[in-house]
Motif scaffolding. Structure first.
Motif: not given
Length: 154
Positions: A95-99, A112-117
Motif C-alpha cells: 500500500r505504501l508503494h502504491y500510494e 519504508a524503513v524510516t516509517l515502519y522500522g
C-alpha cells in the motif's frame, strides 16, 4: 536513517548497502542479531518494489523460512516463520508503494524503513488478540479483526 529508529536498524544509505543486506539475507549469512524488524521491513520493501505484492509475499514466505533454517531457528507452530504477520507487513508495504511514488527503488526502501522500522507492534492496531503467539495465525492467514480509521491497509 532517522534518530527515532532503533539502533539495530540496518544502515541503507546506498544501493550497495541494500544489495549487501539482501545478499546476506538470501544466503542465510546475515547474523541472526541483524535480522531485526527493520531488516524485515527493508527486505519486504525491496521485494515489493521489485516484484509487486503477490510475488513479494511468496518470496518472503520461502526466504524467511530458508533463512530461519540457516541460522538454526525452527519454523513451527510456536516459532520461526509467521504467515499472518508476513502477509500483514507485505500488505502494508504494498500500500505504501502504491500510494507514495518514491524517486527510486532505494528511496522507497529507505522511506519504508524510516516509517515502519521502529513500528514492530503496528499489527496490534488491527488485532484484538495476541497474533504473535497465536499458533493458527503463525501457520495460516488470519484476517484482522479490527480496522482503525488510520487507513494503513485495506
Amino acid at each position: 536513517m532517522t534518530s527515532s529508529l532503533p539502533p539495530s536498524t540496518p544502515v541503507i544509505d546506498t544501493q550497495d548497502d541494500l544489495h549487501t543486506l539482501m545478499q546476506a539475507f538470501e544466503a542465510g549469512s546475515l547474523p541472526k542479531a541483524a535480522w531485526t524488524h527493520a531488516a524485515h521491513v527493508a527486505v519486504g520493501a525491496n521485494y515489493v518494489a521489485l516484484h509487486g505484492e503477490p510475488l513479494a509475499l511468496e518470496m518472503m514466505r520461502q526466504r524467511v523460512c530458508a533463512y530461519n533454517e540457516a541460522v538454526g531457528t525452527v519454523n513451527s507452530a510456536t516459532s520461526g516463520y509467521h504467515e499472518t504477520l508476513t502477509r500483514f507487513w507485505i500488505a502494508v508495504l504494498a500500500r505504501l508503494h502504491y500510494e507514495e511514488k518514491a524517486a527510486s527503488h532505494l528511496a522507497f526502501v529507505q522511506h519504508a524503513v524510516t516509517l515502519y522500522g521502529g513500528r514492530r507492534d503496528l499489527h496490534r492496531q488491527f488485532y484484538h488478540f495476541d497474533v504473535v503467539k497465536h499458533s493458527e495465525a503463525r501457520q495460516a492467514w488470519v484476517a484482522p479483526d479490527h480496522w482503525p480509521s488510520c487507513g494503513i491497509i485495506s
